[in-house]
Write an enzyme that holds these catalytic residues in place. Structure first.
Site, PDB file in Angstrom:
ATOM      1  N   LYS A   1       1.511  -9.679  -2.222  1.00  5.24           N
ATOM      2  CA  LYS A   1       0.364  -9.704  -3.131  1.00  5.24           C
ATOM      3  C   LYS A   1       0.259  -8.369  -3.863  1.00  5.24           C
ATOM      4  CE  LYS A   1      -4.681  -9.817  -2.982  1.00  5.24           C
ATOM      5  NZ  LYS A   1      -4.749  -8.412  -3.473  1.00  5.24           N
TER       6      LYS A   1
ATOM      7  N   ASP B   1      -1.978  -5.505  -5.495  1.00  7.19           N
ATOM      8  CA  ASP B   1      -3.342  -5.068  -5.231  1.00  7.19           C
ATOM      9  C   ASP B   1      -4.197  -5.327  -6.470  1.00  7.19           C
ATOM     10  OD1 ASP B   1      -3.982  -2.606  -2.708  1.00  7.19           O
ATOM     11  OD2 ASP B   1      -5.272  -4.198  -3.476  1.00  7.19           O
ATOM     12  N   GLU B   2      -5.525  -5.294  -6.269  1.00  5.72           N
ATOM     13  CA  GLU B   2      -6.413  -5.742  -7.358  1.00  5.72           C
ATOM     14  C   GLU B   2      -6.316  -4.840  -8.590  1.00  5.72           C
ATOM     15  OE1 GLU B   2      -7.433  -4.783  -4.382  1.00  5.72           O
ATOM     16  OE2 GLU B   2      -8.585  -2.952  -4.707  1.00  5.72           O
TER      17      GLU B   2
ATOM     18  N   HIS C   1      -8.726 -13.070  -6.392  1.00  4.42           N
ATOM     19  CA  HIS C   1      -9.238 -11.839  -5.772  1.00  4.42           C
ATOM     20  C   HIS C   1     -10.653 -11.614  -6.321  1.00  4.42           C
ATOM     21  CE1 HIS C   1      -9.710  -7.757  -4.464  1.00  4.42           C
ATOM     22  NE2 HIS C   1      -8.580  -7.824  -3.788  1.00  4.42           N
TER      23      HIS C   1
ATOM     24  N   LYS D   1       0.866  -1.198   0.000  1.00  7.05           N
ATOM     25  CA  LYS D   1       0.000   0.000   0.000  1.00  7.05           C
ATOM     26  C   LYS D   1       0.895   1.238   0.000  1.00  7.05           C
ATOM     27  CE  LYS D   1      -3.827  -2.380   0.524  1.00  7.05           C
ATOM     28  NZ  LYS D   1      -5.012  -2.341  -0.319  1.00  7.05           N
TER      29      LYS D   1
ATOM     30  N   LYS E   1     -12.805  -4.197   7.363  1.00 10.20           N
ATOM     31  CA  LYS E   1     -13.458  -2.981   6.836  1.00 10.20           C
ATOM     32  C   LYS E   1     -14.546  -3.287   5.807  1.00 10.20           C
ATOM     33  CE  LYS E   1     -10.173  -2.412   3.052  1.00 10.20           C
ATOM     34  NZ  LYS E   1      -8.991  -1.757   2.537  1.00 10.20           N
TER      35      LYS E   1
HETATM   36  C1  CAP Z   1      -7.013  -5.257   1.542  1.00 10.50           C
HETATM   37  C2  CAP Z   1      -7.250  -5.136   0.057  1.00 10.50           C
HETATM   38  C3  CAP Z   1      -8.092  -6.260  -0.491  1.00 10.50           C
HETATM   39  C4  CAP Z   1      -9.409  -6.456   0.222  1.00 10.50           C
HETATM   40  C5  CAP Z   1     -10.418  -7.097  -0.733  1.00 10.50           C
HETATM   41  C6  CAP Z   1      -7.896  -3.807  -0.311  1.00 10.50           C
HETATM   42  O1  CAP Z   1      -6.141  -4.229   1.904  1.00 10.50           O
HETATM   43  O2  CAP Z   1      -6.035  -5.176  -0.641  1.00 10.50           O
HETATM   44  O3  CAP Z   1      -8.310  -5.938  -1.855  1.00 10.50           O
HETATM   45  O4  CAP Z   1      -9.195  -7.335   1.300  1.00 10.50           O
HETATM   46  O5  CAP Z   1     -11.621  -7.303  -0.030  1.00 10.50           O
HETATM   47  O6  CAP Z   1      -7.541  -3.330  -1.402  1.00 10.50           O
HETATM   48  O7  CAP Z   1      -8.724  -3.372   0.454  1.00 10.50           O
HETATM   49  P1  CAP Z   1      -5.989  -3.906   3.484  1.00 10.50           P
HETATM   50  P2  CAP Z   1     -12.119  -8.804   0.240  1.00 10.50           P
HETATM   51  O8  CAP Z   1      -5.352  -5.118   4.125  1.00 10.50           O
HETATM   52  O9  CAP Z   1      -5.094  -2.692   3.529  1.00 10.50           O
HETATM   53  O10 CAP Z   1      -7.359  -3.634   3.986  1.00 10.50           O
HETATM   54  O11 CAP Z   1     -10.966  -9.489   0.912  1.00 10.50           O
HETATM   55  O12 CAP Z   1     -13.327  -8.640   1.108  1.00 10.50           O
HETATM   56  O13 CAP Z   1     -12.434  -9.387  -1.103  1.00 10.50           O
HETATM   57 MG    MG Z   2      -6.794  -4.743  -2.530  1.00 13.32          MG
END
Ligand code: CAP
Ligand code: MG
Length: 435
Positions: A180, A182-183, A273, A154, A312
């Site tokens: 990982k 990020d998406e 993801h 991040k 969150k």
């Molecule tokens: C988490 C995360 C993931 C979420 C996806 C984000 O980051 O990288 O994409 O967990 O949601 O971009 O929010 P943090 P889910 O650890 O900084 O929150 O797992 O519900 O699919």
């Molecule tokens: Mg993410």
């Protein structure tokens, strides 16, 4: 006007008992003036062979064999049985054109949600499922326990490939297994895909050397087309990674079946993801996360995000638990109005991923919700590592120490007495449950 002009109620038979068929469970709310039987008939018709009017020239006997049957109406919950001949073998996209296609747009319903799809062995036999699945902690990471740890760097995007790799190295040194993407990190000008793969391979090897542990990365292969998807998977394989990651909902079922085929060729594991799922999984209209997760398991991903309950992002405890059990087990029982029973036969159990708003102070809550002492899990902590006041290495070590405390049956506060990194994390976030 004596002649019947529509035949929807021909698709309703509440005495019917399904045989070797696909069964869909729906939540439905008929619109004002439409009875539940009329709505049920429309759902069964439009998801199998029918349309809005009778079809005088149709081959009656053959078509009647292909008709879906609405056979169980329980309040706002409906079960529909679909003859196997309706479906192309080994094609999830084609399955969804029926059970999750036009029906969501019908005027006859105010709301419609596909809650689960029960698939018989004769349908499942064409699918191979995951290679590693729930055995990945041991088979890939040679873990004594059941937990794989991951951190997404991040801010989500913005670092150069060099910065990304250096931060990843510090996090792997600090005790996290996987870095990982990020998406929304794919192949941007500031962080080219090829550069990230090459540089991450270097730091992965350095971190393995330094820690003596297996390290890997969930590098995002989400791509504009299938040729590029294949090229990205191949490159990751060539650099010796065991995993790749794909945004499965955004990429679509055809891309996922392509990716799982390639994963078999390269003997790789897939991190799924689920970004965009909440556009249709949250409320009473759309498709449940349980259906998304089940189909991903059958297509052969090894792990998929399903929520944390305490983090969150949205996700009710009973739903997360029902999905987790469905992912891990060879077979599960029915939970009325939530999950159908399902025997997965040869399809291997896969790993739930808990991610989103996590940090050391609430990891014990997540581990309890997931019964980590009994079941395998992938935990992902992004902001909860990169937000640590003393940097990524300290952030990773704080997570690692919180995990060790859990397995040793020690409180976080007690562990923090010997772990300055964990103490500093608790000072910043305490046991905050982010919204
Ligand atoms: C988490 C995360 C993931 C979420 C996806 C984000 O980051 O990288 O994409 O967990 O949601 O971009 O929010 P943090 P889910 O650890 O900084 O929150 O797992 O519900 O699919
Ligand atoms: Mg993410």
């Amino acid at each position: 006007m004596g002649k019947k002009i529509e035949w929807y109620l021909d698709f309703v038979n509440l005495e019917y008992r399904p045989r070797d068929e696909i069964i869909a469970l729906y939540y439905f709310e008929p619109r004002e003036g439409v009875s539940k039987e009329e709505a049920a008939g429309r759902i069964a018709s439009e998801s199998s062979v029918g349309t809005w009017t009778t079809l005088p020239g149709m081959p009656e006997e053959r078509i009647r064999k292909l008709m879906a049957k609405a056979f169980d109406i329980d309040g706002n919950f409906l079960k529909v049985a679909y003859p196997l001949e309706l479906w192309e073998e080994e094609s999830i996209p084609q399955l969804m054109t029926g059970v999750a296609g036009n029906i969501f747009g019908m005027k006859a319903v105010e709301s419609l949600k596909l809650l689960d799809v029960k698939l018989p062995e004769s349908y499942l036999e064409g699918f191979k499922g995951a290679i590693y699945g729930r055995d990945a902690p041991q088979k890939i990471f040679r873990k004594r326990h059941n937990l794989i740890t991951s951190t997404v760097i991040k801010p989500k995007v913005g670092y150069t490939a060099e910065e990304h790799a250096e931060i990843g190295f510090q996090i792997m040194r600090g005790g996290i297994d996987c870095i990982k993407d990020d998406e929304n990190l794919t192949d941007q000008s500031f962080n080219k895909f090829e550069d990230r793969v090459r540089l991450m391979a270097k730091v992965r090897d350095k971190a393995e050397e330094e820690t003596g542990e297996v390290k890997d990365a969930f590098i995002n292969v989400t791509a504009p087309n299938l040729r590029e998807l294949e090229r990205r998977i191949k490159l990751i394989h060539e650099y010796g990674f065991r995993y790749f990651m794909i945004d499965v909902v955004i990429s679509g079922f055809t891309a996922v079946q392509t990716a799982t085929d390639l994963a078999k060729d390269y003997e790789m594991a897939i991190h799924a993801h689920r970004a965009m799922h909440a556009a249709f999984t949250r409320k009473n209209h759309g498709i449940s996360m349980l259906v998304v997760a089940k189909l991903m398991k059958i297509m052969g991903v090894d792990q998929i995000h399903i929520g944390t309950v305490v983090g969150k992002l949205e996700g009710r405890k009973e739903e997360v638990a029902a999905i987790k059990e469905m992912l891990l087990r060879r077979n599960v029982d029915e939970i009325p109005h939530l999950r159908l029973d399902q025997d997965f036969h040869h399809i291997k159990g896969i790993l739930p991923v808990a991610s989103g708003g996590l940090h050391p102070g609430i990891l014990p809550d997540v581990f309890d919700i997931y019964n980590l002492r009994r079941d395998p899990l992938v935990i992902q902590v992004g902001g909860g590592v990169l937000g640590h006041p003393d940097g990524p290495y300290a952030g990773a070590k704080a997570v690692r120490d919180a995990i060790d405390a859990y397995f040793d049956g020690v409180s976080l506060e007690r562990k923090a007495e010997e772990s300055p990194e964990l103490r500093r994390a608790l000072e910043k976030w305490g046991h905050l449950k982010p919204v």
